[in-house]
Design a protein around this motif. Sequence first.
Motif, PDB file in Angstrom:
ATOM      1  N   TYR A 146       0.834  -1.209   0.000  1.00 40.60           N
ATOM      2  CA  TYR A 146       0.000   0.000   0.000  1.00 40.60           C
ATOM      3  C   TYR A 146       0.864   1.254   0.000  1.00 40.60           C
ATOM      4  CZ  TYR A 146      -4.830  -1.651   0.454  1.00 40.60           C
ATOM      5  OH  TYR A 146      -6.073  -2.175   0.207  1.00 40.60           O
ATOM      6  N   GLU A 147       1.999   1.200   0.699  1.00 36.08           N
ATOM      7  CA  GLU A 147       2.885   2.362   0.714  1.00 36.08           C
ATOM      8  C   GLU A 147       3.421   2.628  -0.697  1.00 36.08           C
ATOM      9  OE1 GLU A 147       6.531   4.328   3.249  1.00 36.08           O
ATOM     10  OE2 GLU A 147       6.269   2.164   3.336  1.00 36.08           O
ATOM     11  N   TYR A 148       3.732   1.555  -1.429  1.00 33.34           N
ATOM     12  CA  TYR A 148       4.210   1.716  -2.807  1.00 33.34           C
ATOM     13  C   TYR A 148       3.178   2.475  -3.646  1.00 33.34           C
ATOM     14  CZ  TYR A 148       5.766   0.644  -7.530  1.00 33.34           C
ATOM     15  OH  TYR A 148       6.165   0.748  -8.845  1.00 33.34           O
ATOM     16  N   TYR A 149       1.896   2.187  -3.417  1.00 34.47           N
ATOM     17  CA  TYR A 149       0.827   2.835  -4.183  1.00 34.47           C
ATOM     18  C   TYR A 149       0.273   4.079  -3.476  1.00 34.47           C
ATOM     19  CZ  TYR A 149       0.693  -1.250  -7.267  1.00 34.47           C
ATOM     20  OH  TYR A 149       1.018  -2.240  -8.173  1.00 34.47           O
ATOM     21  N   ASN A 150       1.016   4.585  -2.472  1.00 35.72           N
ATOM     22  CA  ASN A 150       0.614   5.789  -1.728  1.00 35.72           C
ATOM     23  C   ASN A 150      -0.745   5.636  -1.047  1.00 35.72           C
ATOM     24  OD1 ASN A 150       2.953   7.351  -2.463  1.00 35.72           O
ATOM     25  ND2 ASN A 150       2.046   7.614  -4.503  1.00 35.72           N
ATOM     26  N   LEU A 151      -0.990   4.458  -0.471  1.00 33.34           N
ATOM     27  CA  LEU A 151      -2.264   4.181   0.207  1.00 33.34           C
ATOM     28  C   LEU A 151      -2.048   3.713   1.648  1.00 33.34           C
ATOM     29  CD1 LEU A 151      -4.003   2.180  -2.680  1.00 33.34           C
ATOM     30  CD2 LEU A 151      -4.601   4.489  -1.930  1.00 33.34           C
ATOM     31  N   LYS A 152      -0.883   3.987   2.203  1.00 28.06           N
ATOM     32  CA  LYS A 152      -0.551   3.408   3.504  1.00 28.06           C
ATOM     33  C   LYS A 152      -1.545   3.781   4.594  1.00 28.06           C
ATOM     34  CE  LYS A 152       3.278   2.463   6.611  1.00 28.06           C
ATOM     35  NZ  LYS A 152       4.694   2.703   6.956  1.00 28.06           N
ATOM     36  N   SER A 153      -2.162   4.962   4.478  1.00 36.93           N
ATOM     37  CA  SER A 153      -3.110   5.399   5.512  1.00 36.93           C
ATOM     38  C   SER A 153      -4.348   4.507   5.572  1.00 36.93           C
ATOM     39  CB  SER A 153      -3.540   6.848   5.250  1.00 36.93           C
ATOM     40  OG  SER A 153      -4.196   6.954   3.989  1.00 36.93           O
ATOM     41  N   GLU A 154      -4.550   3.675   4.558  1.00 34.74           N
ATOM     42  CA  GLU A 154      -5.752   2.838   4.506  1.00 34.74           C
ATOM     43  C   GLU A 154      -5.525   1.416   5.023  1.00 34.74           C
ATOM     44  OE1 GLU A 154      -7.749   3.025   0.723  1.00 34.74           O
ATOM     45  OE2 GLU A 154      -7.112   5.099   0.382  1.00 34.74           O
ATOM     46  N   THR A 155      -4.317   1.114   5.485  1.00 31.61           N
ATOM     47  CA  THR A 155      -4.023  -0.274   5.882  1.00 31.61           C
ATOM     48  C   THR A 155      -4.709  -0.682   7.185  1.00 31.61           C
ATOM     49  OG1 THR A 155      -1.984   0.508   6.948  1.00 31.61           O
ATOM     50  CG2 THR A 155      -1.801  -0.371   4.704  1.00 31.61           C
ATOM     51  N   ASP A 156      -5.206   0.284   7.967  1.00 30.80           N
ATOM     52  CA  ASP A 156      -5.902  -0.073   9.204  1.00 30.80           C
ATOM     53  C   ASP A 156      -7.146  -0.911   8.938  1.00 30.80           C
ATOM     54  OD1 ASP A 156      -4.008   1.233  10.636  1.00 30.80           O
ATOM     55  OD2 ASP A 156      -5.306   2.815  11.419  1.00 30.80           O
ATOM     56  N   GLU A 157      -7.657  -0.884   7.707  1.00 27.90           N
ATOM     57  CA  GLU A 157      -8.855  -1.664   7.373  1.00 27.90           C
ATOM     58  C   GLU A 157      -8.622  -3.169   7.531  1.00 27.90           C
ATOM     59  OE1 GLU A 157      -9.066  -2.467   2.685  1.00 27.90           O
ATOM     60  OE2 GLU A 157      -8.725  -0.349   3.126  1.00 27.90           O
ATOM     61  N   PHE A 158      -7.356  -3.590   7.597  1.00 28.45           N
ATOM     62  CA  PHE A 158      -7.051  -5.020   7.742  1.00 28.45           C
ATOM     63  C   PHE A 158      -6.904  -5.466   9.202  1.00 28.45           C
ATOM     64  CE2 PHE A 158      -4.856  -3.929   3.600  1.00 28.45           C
ATOM     65  CZ  PHE A 158      -5.839  -4.489   2.796  1.00 28.45           C
ATOM     66  N   LEU A 159      -6.910  -4.522  10.125  1.00 30.13           N
ATOM     67  CA  LEU A 159      -6.584  -4.858  11.511  1.00 30.13           C
ATOM     68  C   LEU A 159      -7.659  -5.696  12.195  1.00 30.13           C
ATOM     69  CD1 LEU A 159      -4.858  -1.567  12.678  1.00 30.13           C
ATOM     70  CD2 LEU A 159      -3.802  -3.821  12.461  1.00 30.13           C
ATOM     71  N   ASP A 160      -8.897  -5.660  11.693  1.00 35.62           N
ATOM     72  CA  ASP A 160      -9.920  -6.535  12.272  1.00 35.62           C
ATOM     73  C   ASP A 160      -9.544  -7.998  12.068  1.00 35.62           C
ATOM     74  OD1 ASP A 160     -10.277  -6.414   9.521  1.00 35.62           O
ATOM     75  OD2 ASP A 160     -12.455  -6.191   9.601  1.00 35.62           O
ATOM     76  N   LEU A 161      -9.008  -8.313  10.884  1.00 33.27           N
ATOM     77  CA  LEU A 161      -8.571  -9.685  10.588  1.00 33.27           C
ATOM     78  C   LEU A 161      -7.354 -10.066  11.434  1.00 33.27           C
ATOM     79  CD1 LEU A 161      -8.843  -9.491   6.694  1.00 33.27           C
ATOM     80  CD2 LEU A 161     -10.460 -10.620   8.235  1.00 33.27           C
ATOM     81  N   VAL A 162      -6.433  -9.126  11.590  1.00 35.53           N
ATOM     82  CA  VAL A 162      -5.231  -9.391  12.398  1.00 35.53           C
ATOM     83  C   VAL A 162      -5.625  -9.675  13.843  1.00 35.53           C
ATOM     84  CG1 VAL A 162      -3.046  -8.442  13.229  1.00 35.53           C
ATOM     85  CG2 VAL A 162      -3.768  -8.000  10.875  1.00 35.53           C
ATOM     86  N   ALA A 163      -6.607  -8.934  14.351  1.00 29.16           N
ATOM     87  CA  ALA A 163      -7.065  -9.146  15.727  1.00 29.16           C
ATOM     88  C   ALA A 163      -7.610 -10.556  15.910  1.00 29.16           C
ATOM     89  CB  ALA A 163      -8.131  -8.108  16.091  1.00 29.16           C
ATOM     90  N   ILE A 164      -8.425 -11.008  14.982  1.00 28.91           N
ATOM     91  CA  ILE A 164      -9.004 -12.358  15.082  1.00 28.91           C
ATOM     92  C   ILE A 164      -7.904 -13.413  15.082  1.00 28.91           C
ATOM     93  CG2 ILE A 164     -10.532 -14.050  13.985  1.00 28.91           C
ATOM     94  CD1 ILE A 164     -12.050 -11.674  12.741  1.00 28.91           C
ATOM     95  N   SER A 165      -6.951 -13.270  14.179  1.00 30.76           N
ATOM     96  CA  SER A 165      -5.881 -14.274  14.067  1.00 30.76           C
ATOM     97  C   SER A 165      -5.000 -14.271  15.308  1.00 30.76           C
ATOM     98  CB  SER A 165      -5.029 -14.018  12.817  1.00 30.76           C
ATOM     99  OG  SER A 165      -4.109 -12.966  13.014  1.00 30.76           O
TER     100      SER A 165
END
Length: 767
Positions: A208-227
């Motif tokens: 995401y940082e490569y595509y200048n979207l790093k600020s949007e990566t928090d959308e994945f943290l729900d999955l990380v929490a479950i795992s």
Amino acid sequence: MDYKINLLNKNIKLDDELVEAAYNNPIIAKIFYNRGYKSPDKIREMLSENLYSSSDPKEFKDMKKTVERIVNAISKNEKIAIYGDYDVDGVTSTVLLMSCLNRFTDNVIYHVPDRFLEGYGMNINVINKFKEKSVDLIITCDCGISNIEEIQIAKELEMDVIVTDHHTLPDVLPNADFILNPKLLRKNHRARDITGCAMAYFLCCELYEYYNLKSETDEFLDLVAISTIADVVPLRDENRYLLKKGMKHFLNTKRIGLRALIDVVEKNSKIETEEDIAFQIAPRINAAGRMDSARLPVDMLLSPIYENSINIAKKIDELNKARKEIQQKIIDEAINLVEERKKNNEVLVLYSDYWHHGIIGIAAGKISETYNKPAILLSLKEDGKTIVGSARSIEEINIYNMINKCSKYLLKFGGHSQAAGLSLDKNNLKEFEKKIEIVARRDFNISEEKNIDVDLEMNFKNIDNKLYNDIRKAGPFGEGFRAPLFTSKGVSVLSDRVTPKNHHIMILEDENNIRLKGVKWFGSETTYQGKVFNFVYKISKNFFRGNDEIQISSEYILESFGEINKVFSGKFIDFRKYDYLESINKLKDKGLSFKIFYEGLSKLDNVGNYVVDRNTVKKTDHLIFISPPLNFEYMREVLSYVNPEFIYINNSIFPDYRFKEFILNCLKFIKYIVNNFNGEVTYEEFSVKLMIEENVIYSILKYLNKMGLIDYCDIKNDSVKIKLVKKSISKDKSHYEIAVRNALKEKEAYLRYISTMDIELYLKYLN
């Protein structure tokens, strides 16, 4: 088993700065101190994720080259295949990578293995199918690090392979193009113990940082929490940071598929804590892979359409119910084996030809917990020659080391200190059993005593919403940062209702006469009522059916001595000569604040929001019984909790227990449930509306089924699904009819008795 309470750091005086760092709460400061955290700055960092400096994705070896290869694949529209796993970590990893890559390309597919046909890890047949589908790049998640042969074949078939995994490194690494694995970091690196999903998350952050979207990566943290919760990784450093931050995103998730699953779970109880995820969300995701296919939760979590997701979520919920039924059957059979033959064994090695391979691990954990010994449950594979099994252990015993000493009898094994998997030839079973028992007695000390480490001794007066909220903020809790345990001595059990599943619903009073609700899940059949105990417990909340009440969740109940306190010291007032509106108006005229206890099918008019039942009753000084309680056990429970100054007995509304009339009312209620709730109802709700005990409901449903009026099935431990039908009457209906008639006659006799009994006799049944 003898239990001894060990108060941690009993006489330690905490520094003021340490207490100040922990919300100025000495209880929270003591919790951190007991877990080895004695630096105020470190405690502040653990309480606020904003003070923690997270790891940089670039710290992972091969990260830059991995991102370059994926970007190249995207730019050339190459076909990418995600290779996941069937457990929660594998499912969430797969969903995370699919969601990430779908942002940049449509040319991406995924595969999660079949637990029974493929087993864990990569499969050569799947690799060949990828080639047939013109896959250019394979990205593994939560697997791959040990798949030397499979990755070599993929390379020979001219496919590139990126391994993202978190499992222990083998002696020889696979011939992948690039490998992302936290175990390649230096020892003691703060991210070395992250999950497979978290490893995938770091990759997506960099992409995401490569595509200048790093600020949007928090959308994945729900999955990380479950795992992070499901994979039971140690909650320190990076894992704690990711989970603490991820819990907020989980509770406010915008992921449609996850929202659907939460909606299904929250029919009866709110999801709020990491423990709720561990016991409500993770088992459902796992159940799909154990009972059907892990594709179900992947498709659910990827779906952008709520209707599709909710349908899959309901199917997963049904699979989880079926899993629990099978699991309970295995546990029951295993307990019988222990009690009949192996109670004196140091290691409980239990075998059945037909136990479900995907569930015996969970059952082994329950057996180990029940007997406080290592347990190994084994079952026969379809080939009729190979036995596979799962081992679970107690904290003090390293089951992996124990099994390793018996390895000459095994085909293969693996695992860690608390859990392991193994397989062996059926002919070697008896020798393996003998050997592991010898090893356990010779090399491992399985004590008949157990120390219970407790954080603090508590008075009930200190247990309130503020303390609960501070404890929640001190979390998340789990592996390596266990939830706090408290103890209270000399606790009177005023009321203890034991459910059909041996859950204990209790009203407790401490030595200072403060009362709290308590629960003991999956206890014994024996009641604790009318005795005094020392309790070891967690502080929790009861969110069942809209409740929001503090309760204590009992971990250990140790017999003590003392005089049991009175359930009720107030006054009974006889209002039986009035109808219910007259009774209510009398209390209103006096300007009293009161609650109305009522259970039944009738809708009460002109009563406002005063009405409560056994589940919603609140504390009040004045409580009026418009309907009688189901029995004196329920009255004891209600009065123990409410502890009012005045009880008004009215009992002007109660069910018609005549057989024909009762059955007609029962059918009316069933029709309402079918029309409004798809036929799904809890046994307890059935009991509240029809004023009949839960064990009688079973007989009623059987009778109506034999009469050809309904079909029904248990859908989970406490619920039933009913369908109205028209079919022929069964010849053996009379047996069930007699049972129902006899039960209704007993209820009629109970009503006649309490309608005329002397008002003072109520105290006799309570104290």
